[in-house]
Design a protein around this motif. Sequence first.
Motif, mmCIF file in Angstrom:
data_model
loop_
_atom_site.group_PDB
_atom_site.id
_atom_site.type_symbol
_atom_site.label_atom_id
_atom_site.label_comp_id
_atom_site.label_asym_id
_atom_site.label_seq_id
_atom_site.Cartn_x
_atom_site.Cartn_y
_atom_site.Cartn_z
ATOM 1 N N VAL A 57 0.837 -1.271 0.021
ATOM 2 C CA VAL A 57 0.003 -0.067 -0.034
ATOM 3 C C VAL A 57 0.544 1.333 -0.057
ATOM 4 O O VAL A 57 0.570 2.415 -0.276
ATOM 5 N N LEU A 58 2.085 1.228 0.454
ATOM 6 C CA LEU A 58 2.828 2.457 0.442
ATOM 7 C C LEU A 58 4.381 2.057 0.558
ATOM 8 O O LEU A 58 4.840 0.879 1.044
ATOM 9 N N PHE A 59 5.276 2.848 -0.108
ATOM 10 C CA PHE A 59 6.681 2.740 -0.018
ATOM 11 C C PHE A 59 6.998 4.267 -0.350
ATOM 12 O O PHE A 59 6.545 5.088 -0.783
ATOM 13 N N ASN A 60 8.630 4.488 0.168
ATOM 14 C CA ASN A 60 9.113 5.640 -0.170
ATOM 15 C C ASN A 60 9.948 5.886 -1.664
ATOM 16 O O ASN A 60 10.367 4.732 -1.921
ATOM 17 N N ALA A 61 9.834 6.949 -2.339
ATOM 18 C CA ALA A 61 10.794 7.096 -3.115
ATOM 19 C C ALA A 61 12.208 6.965 -2.616
ATOM 20 O O ALA A 61 12.477 7.309 -1.538
ATOM 21 N N THR A 67 21.733 6.083 -9.350
ATOM 22 C CA THR A 67 21.426 5.036 -9.751
ATOM 23 C C THR A 67 20.905 4.082 -8.702
ATOM 24 O O THR A 67 20.682 4.472 -7.776
ATOM 25 N N LEU A 68 20.370 2.754 -9.219
ATOM 26 C CA LEU A 68 19.641 1.962 -8.336
ATOM 27 C C LEU A 68 20.474 1.600 -7.020
ATOM 28 O O LEU A 68 19.852 1.663 -5.986
ATOM 29 N N PHE A 92 16.025 13.949 -7.924
ATOM 30 C CA PHE A 92 14.904 13.752 -7.578
ATOM 31 C C PHE A 92 13.813 12.986 -8.612
ATOM 32 O O PHE A 92 12.958 11.995 -8.352
ATOM 33 N N MET A 93 14.098 13.444 -9.798
ATOM 34 C CA MET A 93 13.346 13.019 -11.226
ATOM 35 C C MET A 93 13.660 11.370 -11.286
ATOM 36 O O MET A 93 12.868 10.465 -11.560
ATOM 37 N N ALA A 94 14.734 11.083 -11.264
ATOM 38 C CA ALA A 94 15.394 9.696 -11.455
ATOM 39 C C ALA A 94 14.903 8.927 -10.341
ATOM 40 O O ALA A 94 14.522 7.659 -10.692
ATOM 41 N N GLY A 95 14.864 9.438 -9.026
ATOM 42 C CA GLY A 95 13.908 8.723 -7.773
ATOM 43 C C GLY A 95 12.487 8.327 -8.149
ATOM 44 O O GLY A 95 12.180 7.418 -7.885
ATOM 45 N N VAL A 96 12.014 9.566 -8.597
ATOM 46 C CA VAL A 96 10.405 9.309 -8.871
ATOM 47 C C VAL A 96 10.194 8.290 -9.944
ATOM 48 O O VAL A 96 9.456 7.465 -9.727
ATOM 49 N N GLN A 97 11.041 8.299 -10.929
ATOM 50 C CA GLN A 97 10.931 7.395 -12.338
ATOM 51 C C GLN A 97 11.029 5.838 -11.730
ATOM 52 O O GLN A 97 10.534 5.080 -12.101
ATOM 53 N N ALA A 98 12.241 5.923 -10.809
ATOM 54 C CA ALA A 98 12.513 4.618 -10.202
ATOM 55 C C ALA A 98 11.421 3.816 -9.248
ATOM 56 O O ALA A 98 11.065 2.681 -9.699
ATOM 57 N N ALA A 99 10.822 4.663 -8.523
ATOM 58 C CA ALA A 99 9.600 4.581 -7.517
ATOM 59 C C ALA A 99 8.475 4.029 -8.384
ATOM 60 O O ALA A 99 7.911 3.049 -8.036
#
Length: 271
Positions: A57-61, A67-68, A92-99
């Motif tokens: 139901v939830l996790f953090n970016a 990089t991963l 920030f953008m790379a993290g959101v896309q990975a999430a």
Amino acid sequence: MPRFAANLSLMYNELPFLDRFAAAARDGFTAVEYLFPYAFDAHELAARLRGNGLQQVLFNAPPGGSTLADMAGAWDKGARGTAALPGRQSEFMAGVQAALRYAEVLDCPRIHLLSGIVPPGVERESLKDLCVENLRWAGAEAARAGREVLIEPINLRDMPRYFLNRQDHAHELLDAVQMPSVKVQMDLYHCQIVEGDVATKLRQYLPTGRVAHLQIAGVPERHEPDRGELNYPYLFDLIDALGYSGWIGCEYRPAAGTSQGLGWRDRALAA
């Protein structure tokens, strides 16, 4: 009736992380949350969810990193998010896309975006416009993916100089962002430490529909909800009366073994 999700980063910590899914299911949980998935293959995590009848139901970016591998280790290196940090927009953008990629595999509806620590010599207010810009971008990306992104006020005792620590500040950001895919994660533990008057805050903010996830823990030690100064039976009744039907994340550190300390949950569900 409250719907409780086990937080696998804090609960069942006597077990290896991947074994915590089965432990939560054995204790009757049907949903889980945790801080970060990036040290694990998304398909392995999805298999643990399916195999134990659990919903993510939830996790953090990611709190940082481009990089991963860097994302997986950023929290342990002191990173606490980038949404409000100047010069970190590409990260920030790379993290959101990975999430969002993980959220698709895990079928997770919501991702928490960490704001970051205000740099020395910088005033919090000067970072607000940058945070709004980043949240608008993330909200658009999340909406295209059929997800929501959340921001969470966090107390300054546990996380000194964290950008976002008050409920009214979070809702001011939402006023500026004006996107339905950007909402608030309201942790009653943090709210009590920073502001108190938790019941009034629930009455003020739950009816807005902007609070998409709640979290709980005892105050001040962050143990089980039946330990400490908050009257959770009263608050659970109030949450029900206000019509909140979302998940309540159990983001606490068990005082002893996790399973032995779940009496508070059983009493809440039986009430």
